[in-house]
Design a protein around this motif. Sequence first.
Motif, PDB file in Angstrom:
ATOM      1  N   TYR A  23       0.950  -1.152  -0.174  1.00  0.00           N
ATOM      2  CA  TYR A  23      -0.255  -0.011  -0.204  1.00  0.00           C
ATOM      3  C   TYR A  23       0.824   1.434   0.091  1.00  0.00           C
ATOM      4  O   TYR A  23       0.597   2.151  -0.795  1.00  0.00           O
ATOM      5  CB  TYR A  23      -0.891   0.114   1.192  1.00  0.00           C
ATOM      6  CG  TYR A  23      -1.883   1.099   1.084  1.00  0.00           C
ATOM      7  CD1 TYR A  23      -3.047   0.915   0.188  1.00  0.00           C
ATOM      8  CD2 TYR A  23      -1.971   2.155   1.911  1.00  0.00           C
ATOM      9  CE1 TYR A  23      -3.990   1.716   0.156  1.00  0.00           C
ATOM     10  CE2 TYR A  23      -3.082   3.264   1.816  1.00  0.00           C
ATOM     11  CZ  TYR A  23      -4.167   2.749   1.060  1.00  0.00           C
ATOM     12  OH  TYR A  23      -5.034   3.904   0.625  1.00  0.00           O
ATOM     13  N   ILE A  24       1.870   1.312   0.626  1.00  0.00           N
ATOM     14  CA  ILE A  24       2.931   2.368   1.029  1.00  0.00           C
ATOM     15  C   ILE A  24       3.685   2.401  -0.566  1.00  0.00           C
ATOM     16  O   ILE A  24       3.659   3.827  -0.912  1.00  0.00           O
ATOM     17  CB  ILE A  24       3.690   2.375   1.866  1.00  0.00           C
ATOM     18  CG1 ILE A  24       3.310   2.370   3.361  1.00  0.00           C
ATOM     19  CG2 ILE A  24       4.929   3.169   1.789  1.00  0.00           C
ATOM     20  CD1 ILE A  24       4.133   1.970   4.513  1.00  0.00           C
ATOM     21  N   PHE A  25       3.809   1.449  -1.113  1.00  0.00           N
ATOM     22  CA  PHE A  25       4.580   1.467  -2.557  1.00  0.00           C
ATOM     23  C   PHE A  25       3.508   2.270  -3.452  1.00  0.00           C
ATOM     24  O   PHE A  25       3.781   3.078  -4.467  1.00  0.00           O
ATOM     25  CB  PHE A  25       4.948   0.187  -2.899  1.00  0.00           C
ATOM     26  CG  PHE A  25       5.519   0.143  -4.206  1.00  0.00           C
ATOM     27  CD1 PHE A  25       6.725   0.527  -4.487  1.00  0.00           C
ATOM     28  CD2 PHE A  25       4.767  -0.503  -5.471  1.00  0.00           C
ATOM     29  CE1 PHE A  25       7.368   0.314  -5.740  1.00  0.00           C
ATOM     30  CE2 PHE A  25       5.472  -0.780  -6.658  1.00  0.00           C
ATOM     31  CZ  PHE A  25       6.780  -0.132  -6.849  1.00  0.00           C
ATOM     32  N   PHE A  26       2.313   1.843  -3.514  1.00  0.00           N
ATOM     33  CA  PHE A  26       1.179   2.228  -4.299  1.00  0.00           C
ATOM     34  C   PHE A  26       1.190   3.929  -4.088  1.00  0.00           C
ATOM     35  O   PHE A  26       0.946   4.551  -4.998  1.00  0.00           O
ATOM     36  CB  PHE A  26      -0.165   1.662  -3.903  1.00  0.00           C
ATOM     37  CG  PHE A  26      -1.235   2.171  -4.542  1.00  0.00           C
ATOM     38  CD1 PHE A  26      -1.359   2.065  -6.054  1.00  0.00           C
ATOM     39  CD2 PHE A  26      -2.165   2.932  -4.046  1.00  0.00           C
ATOM     40  CE1 PHE A  26      -2.668   2.566  -6.854  1.00  0.00           C
ATOM     41  CE2 PHE A  26      -3.180   3.344  -4.656  1.00  0.00           C
ATOM     42  CZ  PHE A  26      -3.469   3.289  -5.844  1.00  0.00           C
ATOM     43  N   VAL A  27       0.978   4.206  -2.687  1.00  0.00           N
ATOM     44  CA  VAL A  27       1.103   5.649  -2.638  1.00  0.00           C
ATOM     45  C   VAL A  27       2.233   6.553  -3.081  1.00  0.00           C
ATOM     46  O   VAL A  27       1.873   7.450  -3.747  1.00  0.00           O
ATOM     47  CB  VAL A  27       0.745   5.913  -0.952  1.00  0.00           C
ATOM     48  CG1 VAL A  27       0.718   7.387  -0.792  1.00  0.00           C
ATOM     49  CG2 VAL A  27      -0.615   5.286  -0.608  1.00  0.00           C
ATOM     50  N   VAL A  28       3.243   6.042  -3.057  1.00  0.00           N
ATOM     51  CA  VAL A  28       4.455   6.404  -3.324  1.00  0.00           C
ATOM     52  C   VAL A  28       4.648   6.634  -4.822  1.00  0.00           C
ATOM     53  O   VAL A  28       5.010   7.633  -5.502  1.00  0.00           O
ATOM     54  CB  VAL A  28       5.835   5.786  -2.911  1.00  0.00           C
ATOM     55  CG1 VAL A  28       7.091   6.309  -3.525  1.00  0.00           C
ATOM     56  CG2 VAL A  28       6.074   6.015  -1.471  1.00  0.00           C
ATOM     57  N   GLN A  49       1.554  -0.618 -12.995  1.00  0.00           N
ATOM     58  CA  GLN A  49       1.410   0.339 -14.215  1.00  0.00           C
ATOM     59  C   GLN A  49       1.682   1.625 -13.972  1.00  0.00           C
ATOM     60  O   GLN A  49       2.032   2.531 -15.184  1.00  0.00           O
ATOM     61  CB  GLN A  49      -0.408   0.375 -14.337  1.00  0.00           C
ATOM     62  CG  GLN A  49      -0.665  -1.178 -14.967  1.00  0.00           C
ATOM     63  CD  GLN A  49      -2.029  -0.963 -15.322  1.00  0.00           C
ATOM     64  OE1 GLN A  49      -3.099  -0.200 -14.627  1.00  0.00           O
ATOM     65  NE2 GLN A  49      -2.699  -1.838 -16.123  1.00  0.00           N
ATOM     66  N   LEU A  50       1.578   2.146 -12.968  1.00  0.00           N
ATOM     67  CA  LEU A  50       2.149   3.668 -12.431  1.00  0.00           C
ATOM     68  C   LEU A  50       3.576   3.860 -12.639  1.00  0.00           C
ATOM     69  O   LEU A  50       3.894   4.920 -13.212  1.00  0.00           O
ATOM     70  CB  LEU A  50       1.891   3.891 -11.029  1.00  0.00           C
ATOM     71  CG  LEU A  50       0.060   4.144 -10.945  1.00  0.00           C
ATOM     72  CD1 LEU A  50      -0.021   4.546  -9.436  1.00  0.00           C
ATOM     73  CD2 LEU A  50      -0.242   5.313 -11.855  1.00  0.00           C
ATOM     74  N   LEU A  51       4.313   2.895 -12.378  1.00  0.00           N
ATOM     75  CA  LEU A  51       5.774   2.922 -12.567  1.00  0.00           C
ATOM     76  C   LEU A  51       6.058   2.821 -14.111  1.00  0.00           C
ATOM     77  O   LEU A  51       7.106   3.508 -14.683  1.00  0.00           O
ATOM     78  CB  LEU A  51       6.351   1.533 -11.953  1.00  0.00           C
ATOM     79  CG  LEU A  51       6.881   1.849 -10.491  1.00  0.00           C
ATOM     80  CD1 LEU A  51       7.370   0.559  -9.940  1.00  0.00           C
ATOM     81  CD2 LEU A  51       7.534   2.878 -10.143  1.00  0.00           C
ATOM     82  N   ASP A  52       5.312   2.315 -14.940  1.00  0.00           N
ATOM     83  CA  ASP A  52       5.560   2.429 -16.336  1.00  0.00           C
ATOM     84  C   ASP A  52       5.471   3.637 -16.890  1.00  0.00           C
ATOM     85  O   ASP A  52       5.916   3.942 -17.932  1.00  0.00           O
ATOM     86  CB  ASP A  52       4.639   1.388 -17.192  1.00  0.00           C
ATOM     87  CG  ASP A  52       5.044  -0.255 -17.112  1.00  0.00           C
ATOM     88  OD1 ASP A  52       6.289  -0.280 -16.464  1.00  0.00           O
ATOM     89  OD2 ASP A  52       4.179  -1.059 -17.251  1.00  0.00           O
ATOM     90  N   LEU A  53       4.614   4.446 -16.518  1.00  0.00           N
ATOM     91  CA  LEU A  53       4.208   5.766 -16.605  1.00  0.00           C
ATOM     92  C   LEU A  53       5.583   6.739 -16.383  1.00  0.00           C
ATOM     93  O   LEU A  53       5.812   7.771 -17.115  1.00  0.00           O
ATOM     94  CB  LEU A  53       3.169   6.349 -16.078  1.00  0.00           C
ATOM     95  CG  LEU A  53       1.594   5.982 -16.707  1.00  0.00           C
ATOM     96  CD1 LEU A  53       0.684   6.649 -15.558  1.00  0.00           C
ATOM     97  CD2 LEU A  53       1.572   6.397 -18.013  1.00  0.00           C
ATOM     98  N   LEU A  54       6.486   6.391 -15.539  1.00  0.00           N
ATOM     99  CA  LEU A  54       7.544   7.244 -15.016  1.00  0.00           C
ATOM    100  C   LEU A  54       8.437   6.949 -16.011  1.00  0.00           C
ATOM    101  O   LEU A  54       9.194   7.780 -15.845  1.00  0.00           O
ATOM    102  CB  LEU A  54       7.834   6.857 -13.571  1.00  0.00           C
ATOM    103  CG  LEU A  54       6.868   7.355 -12.261  1.00  0.00           C
ATOM    104  CD1 LEU A  54       7.684   6.725 -10.995  1.00  0.00           C
ATOM    105  CD2 LEU A  54       7.237   8.692 -12.405  1.00  0.00           C
TER     106      LEU A  54
END
Length: 121
Positions: free
Chosen positions: A70-75, A115-120
């Motif tokens: 969850y923390i990883f998701f928020v970050v 998926q969010l990391l892919d956007l980075l």
Amino acid sequence: MVRGKTQMRRIENPTSRQVTFCKRRNGLLKKAFELSVLCDAEVALIIFSPRGKLYDFASGRYVWVYIYTYIFFVVCVVLICRKYGISHDLTILFYPRRSTAHKGSLYYFHYISLQLLDLLE
């Protein structure tokens, strides 16, 4: 004998403050344990003392995996929002609606985080 209502303000005496912290910390840890046993709930509790010492409780073996995911998701959300200049409201992450809760929420957060990391990139 009836106890008076405790005022919610900082205790000025350092010795009294430390004693109160220890008693309330132990009471909170006991309540977390009781909740996990009586209700068969997965409970995680993290307490930082005024001196920076960490106290924790986890009812299950895998509770910390949920917390770290969850923390990883928020970050990830914060990083994405900063990269694209989007204002973020983290209250929706900490107070999810019932309709958005998934049975496998751990996997859901992990999938979205990747998926969010892919956007980075």
